[in-house]
Design a protein around this motif. Structure first.
Motif, PDB file in Angstrom:
ATOM      1  N   VAL A   1       0.842  -1.199   0.000  1.00  0.00           N
ATOM      2  CA  VAL A   1       0.000   0.000   0.000  1.00  0.00           C
ATOM      3  C   VAL A   1       0.880   1.254   0.000  1.00  0.00           C
ATOM      4  N   GLY A   2       0.228   2.415  -0.150  1.00  0.00           N
ATOM      5  CA  GLY A   2       0.958   3.682  -0.146  1.00  0.00           C
ATOM      6  C   GLY A   2       1.366   4.096  -1.542  1.00  0.00           C
ATOM      7  N   GLU A   3       2.562   4.650  -1.650  1.00  0.00           N
ATOM      8  CA  GLU A   3       3.071   5.140  -2.934  1.00  0.00           C
ATOM      9  C   GLU A   3       3.466   3.983  -3.843  1.00  0.00           C
ATOM     10  N   HIS A   4       3.248   4.101  -5.141  1.00  0.00           N
ATOM     11  CA  HIS A   4       3.884   3.189  -6.092  1.00  0.00           C
ATOM     12  C   HIS A   4       5.280   3.765  -6.321  1.00  0.00           C
ATOM     13  N   GLY A   5       6.220   3.318  -5.487  1.00  0.00           N
ATOM     14  CA  GLY A   5       7.557   3.913  -5.546  1.00  0.00           C
ATOM     15  C   GLY A   5       8.319   3.610  -4.271  1.00  0.00           C
ATOM     16  N   ASP A   6       9.388   4.364  -4.066  1.00  0.00           N
ATOM     17  CA  ASP A   6      10.345   4.033  -3.014  1.00  0.00           C
ATOM     18  C   ASP A   6       9.742   3.905  -1.620  1.00  0.00           C
ATOM     19  N   SER A   7       8.715   4.707  -1.304  1.00  0.00           N
ATOM     20  CA  SER A   7       8.193   4.702   0.074  1.00  0.00           C
ATOM     21  C   SER A   7       7.051   3.700   0.284  1.00  0.00           C
ATOM     22  N   GLU A   8       6.804   2.839  -0.702  1.00  0.00           N
ATOM     23  CA  GLU A   8       5.674   1.901  -0.575  1.00  0.00           C
ATOM     24  C   GLU A   8       5.831   1.008   0.663  1.00  0.00           C
ATOM     25  N   VAL A   9       4.692   0.480   1.135  1.00  0.00           N
ATOM     26  CA  VAL A   9       4.694  -0.260   2.400  1.00  0.00           C
ATOM     27  C   VAL A   9       4.215  -1.695   2.165  1.00  0.00           C
ATOM     28  N   LEU A  10       5.093  -2.648   2.429  1.00  0.00           N
ATOM     29  CA  LEU A  10       4.725  -4.068   2.329  1.00  0.00           C
ATOM     30  C   LEU A  10       4.064  -4.477   3.644  1.00  0.00           C
ATOM     31  N   LEU A  11       2.818  -4.920   3.571  1.00  0.00           N
ATOM     32  CA  LEU A  11       2.099  -5.272   4.797  1.00  0.00           C
ATOM     33  C   LEU A  11       2.367  -6.726   5.184  1.00  0.00           C
ATOM     34  N   TRP A  12       3.466  -6.931   5.890  1.00  0.00           N
ATOM     35  CA  TRP A  12       3.854  -8.266   6.348  1.00  0.00           C
ATOM     36  C   TRP A  12       2.890  -8.774   7.410  1.00  0.00           C
ATOM     37  N   SER A  13       2.385  -7.859   8.269  1.00  0.00           N
ATOM     38  CA  SER A  13       1.613  -8.301   9.432  1.00  0.00           C
ATOM     39  C   SER A  13       0.325  -9.021   9.031  1.00  0.00           C
ATOM     40  N   GLY A  14      -0.235  -8.654   7.861  1.00  0.00           N
ATOM     41  CA  GLY A  14      -1.498  -9.291   7.458  1.00  0.00           C
ATOM     42  C   GLY A  14      -1.327 -10.325   6.365  1.00  0.00           C
ATOM     43  N   ALA A  15      -0.068 -10.626   5.984  1.00  0.00           N
ATOM     44  CA  ALA A  15       0.159 -11.545   4.857  1.00  0.00           C
ATOM     45  C   ALA A  15      -0.216 -12.979   5.251  1.00  0.00           C
ATOM     46  N   THR A  16      -1.000 -13.609   4.396  1.00  0.00           N
ATOM     47  CA  THR A  16      -1.412 -14.991   4.682  1.00  0.00           C
ATOM     48  C   THR A  16      -1.137 -15.896   3.483  1.00  0.00           C
ATOM     49  N   ALA A  17      -0.976 -17.183   3.790  1.00  0.00           N
ATOM     50  CA  ALA A  17      -0.897 -18.209   2.742  1.00  0.00           C
ATOM     51  C   ALA A  17      -1.675 -19.405   3.264  1.00  0.00           C
ATOM     52  N   ALA A  18      -2.447 -20.012   2.404  1.00  0.00           N
ATOM     53  CA  ALA A  18      -3.267 -21.162   2.801  1.00  0.00           C
ATOM     54  C   ALA A  18      -4.108 -20.842   4.046  1.00  0.00           C
ATOM     55  N   GLY A  19      -4.549 -19.590   4.145  1.00  0.00           N
ATOM     56  CA  GLY A  19      -5.453 -19.202   5.228  1.00  0.00           C
ATOM     57  C   GLY A  19      -4.805 -19.017   6.584  1.00  0.00           C
TER      58      GLY A  19
ATOM     59  N   PRO B   1      -6.635  -2.022   5.933  1.00  0.00           N
ATOM     60  CA  PRO B   1      -6.094  -3.203   6.613  1.00  0.00           C
ATOM     61  C   PRO B   1      -5.591  -2.869   8.015  1.00  0.00           C
ATOM     62  N   PRO B   2      -5.652  -3.824   8.943  1.00  0.00           N
ATOM     63  CA  PRO B   2      -5.017  -3.581  10.247  1.00  0.00           C
ATOM     64  C   PRO B   2      -3.512  -3.431  10.037  1.00  0.00           C
ATOM     65  N   LEU B   3      -2.889  -2.481  10.746  1.00  0.00           N
ATOM     66  CA  LEU B   3      -1.463  -2.213  10.543  1.00  0.00           C
ATOM     67  C   LEU B   3      -0.706  -2.386  11.853  1.00  0.00           C
ATOM     68  N   SER B   4       0.514  -2.888  11.776  1.00  0.00           N
ATOM     69  CA  SER B   4       1.383  -2.877  12.951  1.00  0.00           C
ATOM     70  C   SER B   4       1.839  -1.430  13.155  1.00  0.00           C
ATOM     71  N   ALA B   5       2.431  -1.139  14.327  1.00  0.00           N
ATOM     72  CA  ALA B   5       2.884   0.230  14.596  1.00  0.00           C
ATOM     73  C   ALA B   5       3.906   0.668  13.539  1.00  0.00           C
TER      74      ALA B   5
ATOM     75  N   GLU C   1       4.183  -0.415  10.440  1.00  0.00           N
ATOM     76  CA  GLU C   1       3.507  -0.198   9.153  1.00  0.00           C
ATOM     77  C   GLU C   1       2.750   1.119   9.142  1.00  0.00           C
ATOM     78  N   GLU C   2       2.149   1.454  10.283  1.00  0.00           N
ATOM     79  CA  GLU C   2       1.413   2.724  10.397  1.00  0.00           C
ATOM     80  C   GLU C   2       2.368   3.902  10.179  1.00  0.00           C
ATOM     81  N   THR C   3       3.552   3.819  10.805  1.00  0.00           N
ATOM     82  CA  THR C   3       4.557   4.889  10.647  1.00  0.00           C
ATOM     83  C   THR C   3       5.005   4.989   9.194  1.00  0.00           C
ATOM     84  N   ALA C   4       5.236   3.825   8.577  1.00  0.00           N
ATOM     85  CA  ALA C   4       5.699   3.811   7.182  1.00  0.00           C
ATOM     86  C   ALA C   4       4.620   4.355   6.244  1.00  0.00           C
ATOM     87  N   LEU C   5       3.355   4.043   6.527  1.00  0.00           N
ATOM     88  CA  LEU C   5       2.268   4.537   5.669  1.00  0.00           C
ATOM     89  C   LEU C   5       2.089   6.046   5.851  1.00  0.00           C
TER      90      LEU C   5
END
Ligand code: ADP
Length: 310
Positions: free
Chosen positions: A169-187, A284-288, A290-294
Motif C-alpha cells: 500500500v501507499g506510494e507506487h515507488g520508493d516509500s511503498e509499504v509491504l504489509l507483512w503483518s497481514g500476509a497470509t498463505a493457505a489461510g 487493513p489492520p497495521l502494525s505500529a 507499518e502505520e509509521t511507514a504509511l
C-alpha cells in the motif's frame, strides 16, 4: 466493454495486448499524439486476435473513444537527463491537461484508469482536471507491487502466488509499504505456513523479498529500459474487475479523505472494484511500524501533490 487507451507506447500497447489475450474487452481503441505509432501498434495487436480472444483492435482520433467504459491514460513524456522530478510532473500535467478533456468529450461516461508515472500524483492531477467523482479516477498504483510481493512470497514458500494474500500500500515507488503483518498463505499467517512447509522465513528472507519488490522496477529498467508486461497485465486485470462488476479487491490509487493521519491524499489501499469504479476501500489492520511507514508514504505524496496544485 469498449476500452480506450491514450498513449500507445510500451505500457499502453502492452495493456492492449494483455486485454486481447485475456479477453477483457470487446473493443480496444488506441490513441496517440504519434498517429503512425498508434496505427502500427493497433495493427500488430490485431494480428494476435486469431490466436487470442475475439476483440476489435483499432486506432483513431479522440472521437473514436465514443462509448468507451474505461479510458486508460498511458500518455506521457519520460524524464529527460538533468530534469527534476517536478519538471517531469509539470510536463506530464500539461499532457493530461490536453488529453483528459479530449477523452471525456468523446467518452463522458468513462472511468479513467491512470498508468502514467509517477502514477499517484498523476491520478491526483487527473482527479482535479477531470472534475469527476473520485471513484471514477483510478490509478494502477501498487497493483503491480502487490503482485510482485505475492510472487516472491509464493516462490519462497513453494506455493503458487494465487494462494498467497499480501498487499503493498501507499506510494507506487520508493516509500511503498509491504504489509507483512497481514500476509497470509493457505489461510494462515505466512510465517506459520512457511515454517509448516519447512521453509521458515528468516529476517534475511524478509529483507530480500522487501528489496525484490521495492527495487524491481530499477533492475528491470537497467536491463531493458522500461517495464511493460507486469503493468500491462495489471491494467488488464483492473479492467476485467470493472467490466465484470466483480467487486475484486485490488490495491489501486484513488483520492482518499484521510490515511494514517494525512488528509486528501491519492495513494493505494485495497479497493473494491466494480462497474462504477472504486466502490469501497478496505483499511487493513497495521502494525505500529507499518502505520509509521504509511504515514511517511502518504506525507511524501501529499507534499508532491501540493507542489503541482500550486
Ligand atoms: P511508457 O513506457 O510509459 O509507455 P512511452 O514513451 O513508450 O512511455 O509512451 C508514452 C506515449 O505517450 C508515447 O507514445 C507518446 O507519443 C504519447 N504521448 C505523449 N504526449 C501525448 C499527448 N499529449 N497526447 C497523446 N499521446 C501522447
Amino acid at each position: 466493454m469498449k476500452v480506450g487507451i491514450v498513449g500507445a507506447g510500451f505500457v499502453g500497447s502492452t495493456a492492449a495486448y494483455a486485454l486481447v489475450t485475456s479477453g477483457g474487452a470487446s473493443e480496444v481503441v488506441l490513441v496517440d499524439a504519434n498517429e503512425k505509432l498508434a496505427m502500427a501498434q493497433a495493427q500488430d495487436i490485431a494480428h494476435a486476435v486469431p490466436f487470442a480472444r475475439a476483440t476489435t483492435v483499432r486506432h483513431g482520433p479522440y472521437e473514436a473513444l465514443d462509448g468507451a467504459g474505461v479510458v486508460v491514460l498511458a500518455a506521457g513524456v519520460g524524464q529527460k537527463p538533468g530534469e527534476t522530478r517536478l519538471d517531469l510532473l509539470e510536463r506530464n500535467a500539461r499532457v493530461f491537461g490536453q488529453v483528459i478533456p479530449a477523452a471525456l468529450a468523446a467518452a463522458p461516461e468513462a472511468i479513467l484508469l491512470v498508468a502514467t508515472n509517477p502514477v499517484d500524483v498523476m491520478t491526483h492531477i487527473a482527479t482535479h482536471i477531470s472534475g469527476l467523482p473520485r471513484h471514477r479516477v483510478i490509478g494502477s498504483g501498487t497493483v503491480l507491487d502487490t503482485a510482485r510481493f505475492r510472487a516472491l512470497l509464493g516462490a519462497r514458500l513453494g506455493v503458487t502466488p494465487k494462494s498467497v494474500h499480501a498487499h503493498v500500500v501507499g506510494e507506487h515507488g520508493d516509500s511503498e509499504v509491504l504489509l507483512w503483518s497481514g500476509a497470509t498463505a493457505a489461510g494462515m499467517p505466512v510465517e506459520r505456513c512457511a515454517a509448516q512447509l519447512g521453509h521458515p522465513l528468516t529476517d534475511a528472507d524478509r529483507a530480500a523479498i522487501d528489496e525484490g519488490v521495492r527495487r524491481a522496477a530499477y533492475r528491470i529498467i537497467e536491463g531493458k529500459g522500461h517495464t511493460a508486461f507486469g503493468i500491462g497485465s495489471g491494467i488488464a486485470r483492473i479492467i476485467a474487475a470493472i467490466a465484470g462488476d466483480e467487486r475484486a479487491v485490488l490495491t489501486c490509487s484513488t483520492l482518499t479523505d484521510a490515511v494514517a493521519g494525512v488528509r486528501d491524499v491519492t495513494l493505494s489501499l485495497p479497493r473494491v472494484l466494480g462497474s462504477r469504479g472504486v466502490v469501497d476501500t478496505v483499511m487493513p489492520p497495521l502494525s505500529a511500524e507499518e502505520e509509521t511507514a504509511l504515514n511517511r508514504s502518504a506525507t511524501i505524496l501529499r507534499e508532491a501533490a501540493t507542489g503541482v496544485e500550486q
